[in-house]
Design a protein around this motif. Structure first.
Motif, PDB file in Angstrom:
ATOM      1  N   GLU A 174       0.839  -1.207   0.000  1.00 16.71           N
ATOM      2  CA  GLU A 174       0.000   0.000   0.000  1.00 16.71           C
ATOM      3  C   GLU A 174       0.876   1.261   0.000  1.00 16.71           C
ATOM      4  OE1 GLU A 174      -3.357   2.187   2.829  1.00 16.71           O
ATOM      5  OE2 GLU A 174      -2.783   0.099   3.205  1.00 16.71           O
ATOM      6  N   ILE A 175       1.908   1.290   0.845  1.00 17.39           N
ATOM      7  CA  ILE A 175       2.805   2.455   0.904  1.00 17.39           C
ATOM      8  C   ILE A 175       3.526   2.634  -0.438  1.00 17.39           C
ATOM      9  CG2 ILE A 175       4.844   3.440   2.020  1.00 17.39           C
ATOM     10  CD1 ILE A 175       2.426   3.506   3.809  1.00 17.39           C
ATOM     11  N   LEU A 176       4.016   1.526  -0.998  1.00 18.58           N
ATOM     12  CA  LEU A 176       4.711   1.596  -2.286  1.00 18.58           C
ATOM     13  C   LEU A 176       3.786   2.094  -3.394  1.00 18.58           C
ATOM     14  CD1 LEU A 176       6.843  -1.671  -2.268  1.00 18.58           C
ATOM     15  CD2 LEU A 176       7.730   0.645  -2.400  1.00 18.58           C
ATOM     16  N   GLY A 177       2.533   1.643  -3.376  1.00 19.58           N
ATOM     17  CA  GLY A 177       1.576   2.072  -4.395  1.00 19.58           C
ATOM     18  C   GLY A 177       1.334   3.570  -4.346  1.00 19.58           C
ATOM     19  N   ARG A 178       1.150   4.103  -3.139  1.00 18.47           N
ATOM     20  CA  ARG A 178       0.938   5.557  -2.998  1.00 18.47           C
ATOM     21  C   ARG A 178       2.176   6.331  -3.449  1.00 18.47           C
ATOM     22  NH1 ARG A 178      -1.733   4.494   2.159  1.00 18.47           N
ATOM     23  NH2 ARG A 178       0.142   5.229   3.250  1.00 18.47           N
ATOM     24  N   ALA A 179       3.369   5.837  -3.082  1.00 18.35           N
ATOM     25  CA  ALA A 179       4.609   6.527  -3.451  1.00 18.35           C
ATOM     26  C   ALA A 179       4.833   6.498  -4.966  1.00 18.35           C
ATOM     27  CB  ALA A 179       5.801   5.881  -2.737  1.00 18.35           C
ATOM     28  N   ASN A 180       4.525   5.358  -5.595  1.00 17.65           N
ATOM     29  CA  ASN A 180       4.663   5.257  -7.049  1.00 17.65           C
ATOM     30  C   ASN A 180       3.728   6.221  -7.759  1.00 17.65           C
ATOM     31  OD1 ASN A 180       6.733   3.339  -7.424  1.00 17.65           O
ATOM     32  ND2 ASN A 180       5.344   1.656  -6.938  1.00 17.65           N
ATOM     33  N   GLU A 218      11.563  12.559  -3.537  1.00 22.47           N
ATOM     34  CA  GLU A 218      11.623  13.014  -2.140  1.00 22.47           C
ATOM     35  C   GLU A 218      10.453  12.455  -1.329  1.00 22.47           C
ATOM     36  OE1 GLU A 218      11.857  17.238  -2.249  1.00 22.47           O
ATOM     37  OE2 GLU A 218      13.992  17.260  -2.802  1.00 22.47           O
ATOM     38  N   TYR A 219       9.265  12.406  -1.935  1.00 17.83           N
ATOM     39  CA  TYR A 219       8.108  11.797  -1.268  1.00 17.83           C
ATOM     40  C   TYR A 219       8.361  10.301  -1.041  1.00 17.83           C
ATOM     41  CZ  TYR A 219       3.295  10.258  -0.446  1.00 17.83           C
ATOM     42  OH  TYR A 219       2.175   9.693   0.098  1.00 17.83           O
ATOM     43  N   PHE A 220       8.990   9.662  -2.019  1.00 14.48           N
ATOM     44  CA  PHE A 220       9.288   8.226  -1.919  1.00 14.48           C
ATOM     45  C   PHE A 220      10.221   7.963  -0.741  1.00 14.48           C
ATOM     46  CE2 PHE A 220       9.458   3.985  -3.184  1.00 14.48           C
ATOM     47  CZ  PHE A 220       8.714   3.782  -4.345  1.00 14.48           C
ATOM     48  N   ILE A 221      11.228   8.812  -0.551  1.00 18.12           N
ATOM     49  CA  ILE A 221      12.183   8.626   0.549  1.00 18.12           C
ATOM     50  C   ILE A 221      11.462   8.710   1.901  1.00 18.12           C
ATOM     51  CG2 ILE A 221      14.143   9.696   1.742  1.00 18.12           C
ATOM     52  CD1 ILE A 221      15.158  10.478  -1.098  1.00 18.12           C
ATOM     53  N   LYS A 222      10.588   9.702   2.050  1.00 15.12           N
ATOM     54  CA  LYS A 222       9.826   9.838   3.305  1.00 15.12           C
ATOM     55  C   LYS A 222       8.925   8.622   3.529  1.00 15.12           C
ATOM     56  CE  LYS A 222       9.810  14.903   3.251  1.00 15.12           C
ATOM     57  NZ  LYS A 222       8.979  16.110   3.121  1.00 15.12           N
ATOM     58  N   SER A 223       8.309   8.123   2.453  1.00 11.15           N
ATOM     59  CA  SER A 223       7.446   6.947   2.562  1.00 11.15           C
ATOM     60  C   SER A 223       8.249   5.731   3.010  1.00 11.15           C
ATOM     61  CB  SER A 223       6.769   6.654   1.218  1.00 11.15           C
ATOM     62  OG  SER A 223       5.969   7.734   0.805  1.00 11.15           O
ATOM     63  N   MET A 224       9.471   5.595   2.497  1.00 12.97           N
ATOM     64  CA  MET A 224      10.302   4.446   2.865  1.00 12.97           C
ATOM     65  C   MET A 224      10.773   4.543   4.321  1.00 12.97           C
ATOM     66  SD  MET A 224      10.150   2.394   0.388  1.00 12.97           S
ATOM     67  CE  MET A 224       8.480   3.062   0.243  1.00 12.97           C
ATOM     68  N   PRO A 243       9.951  15.306 -12.449  1.00 15.74           N
ATOM     69  CA  PRO A 243      11.326  15.612 -12.016  1.00 15.74           C
ATOM     70  C   PRO A 243      12.262  14.416 -12.027  1.00 15.74           C
ATOM     71  CG  PRO A 243       9.717  16.557 -10.497  1.00 15.74           C
ATOM     72  CD  PRO A 243       8.960  15.659 -11.412  1.00 15.74           C
ATOM     73  N   GLY A 244      11.747  13.213 -11.822  1.00  9.72           N
ATOM     74  CA  GLY A 244      12.610  12.036 -11.780  1.00  9.72           C
ATOM     75  C   GLY A 244      13.324  11.784 -13.091  1.00  9.72           C
ATOM     76  N   MET A 245      12.856  12.417 -14.183  1.00  9.28           N
ATOM     77  CA  MET A 245      13.453  12.229 -15.507  1.00  9.28           C
ATOM     78  C   MET A 245      14.320  13.422 -15.914  1.00  9.28           C
ATOM     79  SD  MET A 245      12.639   9.358 -17.033  1.00  9.28           S
ATOM     80  CE  MET A 245      11.825   7.956 -16.295  1.00  9.28           C
ATOM     81  N   MET A 246      14.751  14.234 -14.929  1.00  7.13           N
ATOM     82  CA  MET A 246      15.462  15.469 -15.254  1.00  7.13           C
ATOM     83  C   MET A 246      16.736  15.226 -16.062  1.00  7.13           C
ATOM     84  SD  MET A 246      16.908  18.471 -12.739  1.00  7.13           S
ATOM     85  CE  MET A 246      15.277  18.839 -12.106  1.00  7.13           C
ATOM     86  N   VAL A 247      17.521  14.202 -15.680  1.00  6.90           N
ATOM     87  CA  VAL A 247      18.790  13.967 -16.366  1.00  6.90           C
ATOM     88  C   VAL A 247      18.555  13.539 -17.811  1.00  6.90           C
ATOM     89  CG1 VAL A 247      20.889  12.585 -16.374  1.00  6.90           C
ATOM     90  CG2 VAL A 247      19.952  13.391 -14.217  1.00  6.90           C
ATOM     91  N   ILE A 248      17.575  12.633 -18.036  1.00  3.29           N
ATOM     92  CA  ILE A 248      17.254  12.214 -19.405  1.00  3.29           C
ATOM     93  C   ILE A 248      16.721  13.404 -20.198  1.00  3.29           C
ATOM     94  CG2 ILE A 248      15.739  10.740 -20.794  1.00  3.29           C
ATOM     95  CD1 ILE A 248      15.957   8.609 -18.720  1.00  3.29           C
ATOM     96  N   ILE A 255      13.372  -3.955   1.325  1.00  5.55           N
ATOM     97  CA  ILE A 255      12.690  -3.228   0.244  1.00  5.55           C
ATOM     98  C   ILE A 255      12.905  -1.722   0.398  1.00  5.55           C
ATOM     99  CG2 ILE A 255      10.433  -2.633  -0.714  1.00  5.55           C
ATOM    100  CD1 ILE A 255       9.548  -5.503   0.176  1.00  5.55           C
ATOM    101  N   ALA A 256      12.754  -1.212   1.615  1.00  7.19           N
ATOM    102  CA  ALA A 256      12.855   0.234   1.859  1.00  7.19           C
ATOM    103  C   ALA A 256      14.273   0.740   1.591  1.00  7.19           C
ATOM    104  CB  ALA A 256      12.431   0.550   3.289  1.00  7.19           C
ATOM    105  N   TYR A 257      15.296  -0.006   2.065  1.00  2.84           N
ATOM    106  CA  TYR A 257      16.674   0.407   1.807  1.00  2.84           C
ATOM    107  C   TYR A 257      16.936   0.498   0.299  1.00  2.84           C
ATOM    108  CZ  TYR A 257      18.278  -0.183   6.672  1.00  2.84           C
ATOM    109  OH  TYR A 257      18.481  -0.048   8.011  1.00  2.84           O
ATOM    110  N   TRP A 258      16.503  -0.530  -0.408  1.00  2.70           N
ATOM    111  CA  TRP A 258      16.754  -0.565  -1.859  1.00  2.70           C
ATOM    112  C   TRP A 258      16.053   0.589  -2.579  1.00  2.70           C
ATOM    113  CZ3 TRP A 258      12.615  -3.130  -5.003  1.00  2.70           C
ATOM    114  CH2 TRP A 258      12.842  -2.978  -6.377  1.00  2.70           C
ATOM    115  N   ARG A 259      14.745   0.829  -2.232  1.00  2.00           N
ATOM    116  CA  ARG A 259      14.012   1.890  -2.929  1.00  2.00           C
ATOM    117  C   ARG A 259      14.521   3.275  -2.546  1.00  2.00           C
ATOM    118  NH1 ARG A 259       9.589   0.020  -5.874  1.00  2.00           N
ATOM    119  NH2 ARG A 259       9.760   2.096  -6.780  1.00  2.00           N
ATOM    120  N   LYS A 260      15.052   3.429  -1.326  1.00  2.00           N
ATOM    121  CA  LYS A 260      15.663   4.718  -0.964  1.00  2.00           C
ATOM    122  C   LYS A 260      16.918   4.960  -1.810  1.00  2.00           C
ATOM    123  CE  LYS A 260      15.733   6.587   3.101  1.00  2.00           C
ATOM    124  NZ  LYS A 260      15.895   6.920   4.532  1.00  2.00           N
TER     125      LYS A 260
END
Length: 636
Positions: free
Chosen positions: A37-43, A49-55, A268-273, A73-78
């Motif tokens: 559920e947490i991962l779904g909301r973060a995705n 930055e929201y994803f990091i707080k969720s993890m 924003p997650g695609m800024m470099v591309i 899971i949380a360490y990896w997604r952070k």
């Protein structure tokens, strides 16, 4: 187009998609449901930055519930989220945390997942040795689990590592192994990735029809299964690159613009591309002469580059702007951006030098502490010896022993001092040779002639030619100054320096001669390193003296080739030969002497010979040839 941009484009995409969710292993349905559920909301937010707080919430919950898989899971997604924010330091921190945590808790699938991400991350940060080690560890863990999906993904990542070396044969073999596994287990998303990676190898090999066929299969296979929208920019960018290298600018532009539509949609997650793609579009518009559109996209890319604050991105963009404004004949802006390009190039060089200086400082401070400790130890030993000597003054044996010890210490000290003096003298001689070489390379006659030619072009109202000449002269001067501080440079860099030098010489001598530079195809120019500026005196001699009787039609052929694993250099001219040449000037004799000293120093062969011959046509002399062996180092 800069290779660095292609590499960044593809590596960022790999970082985002190298890992697949595997939290379905969770043994407790309640815990698994909470994490899902947490991962779904973060995705859904698509905000790192929201994803990091969720993890952080997942970690707190999992620690309370002693749910190890949730923490993994949380360490990896952070780590993934920090990488999307270009925060490499925190990404590395959570990679290491997760490797240690998953090993401790025997979570093999999570360990393999983390190794795969770590490999992609280290490729992004140019730590290729660590990247290959991580990919190998992922394969080892996957084989232990006998998990076909992870084995295939490990081969896919190993192929990516080989492609960056680049080793096309091994990367192609790894990608084909991964493709066979994904076909067998019918994993369509991974199959698409592997087909796309294999296609990139064929682009590098310039086998474009095969590459486009593989890209098409990746894009259209199993249409009932939609392509993950996060994977599409990666795929479209690769297809655009293929069309661009084929010279099909229209198709390349279409796919680049499709990529931009997706990066704008994904946020924003695609800024470099997004930054990379806008730069490539701007360069494509420069190439097709659409300068206003090029300026628009380059300005947008520059705004993004200022946010990411990556020196290399800024440097390349300033270079692009300089080229654009030169073509638009806005020489003031072209000059200003060229100065910014030079400044950022120097900043990158100074950053590298400062890092090296800091390493040397640490080594020096460490050595200084060790030396002080040794000195204190010697002082203590000496004090103890003096005390013993005072107490046993009447003991002849101890006196004799003390005398012998003193002689030994003095002898060792004199030997050490003599050895250090020899080393200092040798270092001074090497520096002296280097300085003489630098002075010889940058002789005033050459510099004054170059400046007078530039001045003449300006007076003749030929600003384009003047800027072109000044650019070549500036580049050559920078190359000579930079390479004079190196013991070895790549053959590629040496050839580039020769090209700039020959282009200027042609202008100096009113294009009375042509030239060729040939490097044997079997030689890997970027992997073979040789002492810098060994060849220039002989090339200059061929032009200045060998062709001095030619008003036009002169020819200088330069060649590097291997013979019995020896690297040979050869310069051949169609002048009057050695018998008809006048005595060389003092400057040129000095250059030849310095070069001979350097060759003897590098080869440790006092009988080193530079072979000189006349080129004959029957009984007539039709030119001269100089040949000698160049010492080299090969680095894979």
């Amino acid at each position: 187009m800069p290779l660095k941009f292609f590499r960044t484009f593809f590596l960022v995409a790999v970082l985002l998609f190298v890992c697949e969710p595997i939290f379905s292993q969770a043994s407790n349905p309640k815990d698994s449901s909470y994490v899902s559920e947490i991962l779904g909301r973060a995705n859904a937010q698509n905000d790192p930055e929201y994803f990091i707080k969720s993890m952080d919430s997942v970690i707190a919950y999992s620690q309370k519930r002693k749910y190890a898989k949730g923490i993994a899971i949380a360490y990896w997604r952070k780590a993934v989220s920090y990488m999307r924010l270009s925060d490499a330091e925190n990404a590395e921190l959570f990679i290491k945390k997760n490797i240690a945590f998953t090993k401790q808790n025997k979570l093999d699938k999570y360990l393999a997942e983390t190794f795969l991400f770590a490999s992609a991350f280290h490729n992004q940060t140019a730590d290729y040795v660590a990247a290959f080690s991580d990919a190998s560890n992922a394969l080892k863990t996957s084989l232990k689990m006998k998990d076909s999906l992870f084995i295939g993904r490990s081969y896919l990542q190993i192929g990516r590592c080989y492609s960056l070396k680049p080793d096309h044969a091994k990367s192609e073999e790894s990608f084909k192994t991964a493709i066979a596994i994904f076909r067998k287990i019918n994993n369509i998303p991974q199959l698409r990735d592997a087909l796309s990676e294999l296609a990139k190898i064929y682009v590098d090999k310039k086998e474009y029809p095969t590459a486009l066929k593989l890209f098409s299969e990746a894009e259209h296979t199993a249409p009932e299964i939609p392509i993950d929208i996060f994977r599409l920019p990666h795929l479209y960018g690769n297809i655009a690159r293929c069309y661009n290298e084929m010279g099909n600018n229209k198709m390349a532009l279409d796919y680049y613009l499709k990529t931009l539509e997706l990066t704008e949609q994904l946020g924003p997650g695609m800024m470099v591309i997004d930054l990379t793609t806008r730069t490539l579009v701007g360069e494509l518009y420069i190439e097709t002469g659409q300068y206003d559109l090029a300026e628009k996209y380059l300005k947008e890319a520059l705004e993004l580059a200022k946010v990411t604050n990556t020196l290399d991105d800024l440097r390349i963009l300033y270079m692009d702007f300089s080229a654009l404004y030169k073509l638009k004949k806005d020489y003031k802006k072209a000059y200003e951006y060229h100065e910014l390009y030079v400044t950022y190039s120097d900043s990158i060089m100074n950053r590298d030098k400062m890092e090296a200086l800091e390493d040397l400082s640490v080594q020096y401070q460490t050595n200084e502490v060790v030396s002080k400790n040794k000195l204190l130890q010697k002082q203590n030993a000496l004090q103890k010896a003096n005390a013993e000597k005072e107490q046993s003054r009447k003991n002849a044996w101890l006196i004799a022993l003390s005398g012998a010890l003193l002689l030994l210490v003095l002898g060792g000290w004199f030997y050490y001092r003599n050895n250090k003096q020899k080393q200092a003298i040798a270092a001074l001689e090497r520096n002296h040779i280097k300085q003489k070489l630098l002075i010889t390379q940058m002789n005033p006659h050459f510099i004054f002639n170059s400046i007078e030619n530039i001045q003449g072009l300006i007076y003749a109202n030929k600003p384009d030619s003047a800027v072109d000449y000044l650019s070549k002269f500036s580049t050559l001067t920078r190359q000579i100054l930079e390479h004079s501080n190196e013991n070895y440079i790549s053959l590629f860099d040496e050839v580039q320096m020769i090209k700039n030098y020959m282009a200027i010489q042609q202008l100096l001598y009113d294009n009375k001669f042509d030239y060729t530079i040939a490097v044997e195809e079997a030689i890997e120019q970027e992997s073979l390193f040789l002492p810098p500026m060994l060849t220039q005196p002989f090339i200059e001699n061929a032009i200045k003296h060998g062709l001095n009787n030619k008003a036009q039609g002169g020819m200088v052929n330069i060649r590097f080739y291997l013979e019995q694993n020896k690297l040979l250099f050869e310069v051949l001219d169609n002048g009057k030969g050695f018998d008809g040449q006048q005595k060389q000037t003092n400057h040129k004799s000095l250059a030849m002497t310095i070069t001979k000293e350097r060759l003897v120093n590098y080869t440790k062969n006092k009988d080193f010979v530079v072979q000189t011959d006349n080129v004959m046509d029957g009984t007539s002399v039709v030119g001269a040839k100089v040949r000698f062996e160049i010492p080299y180092i090969y680095e894979n």
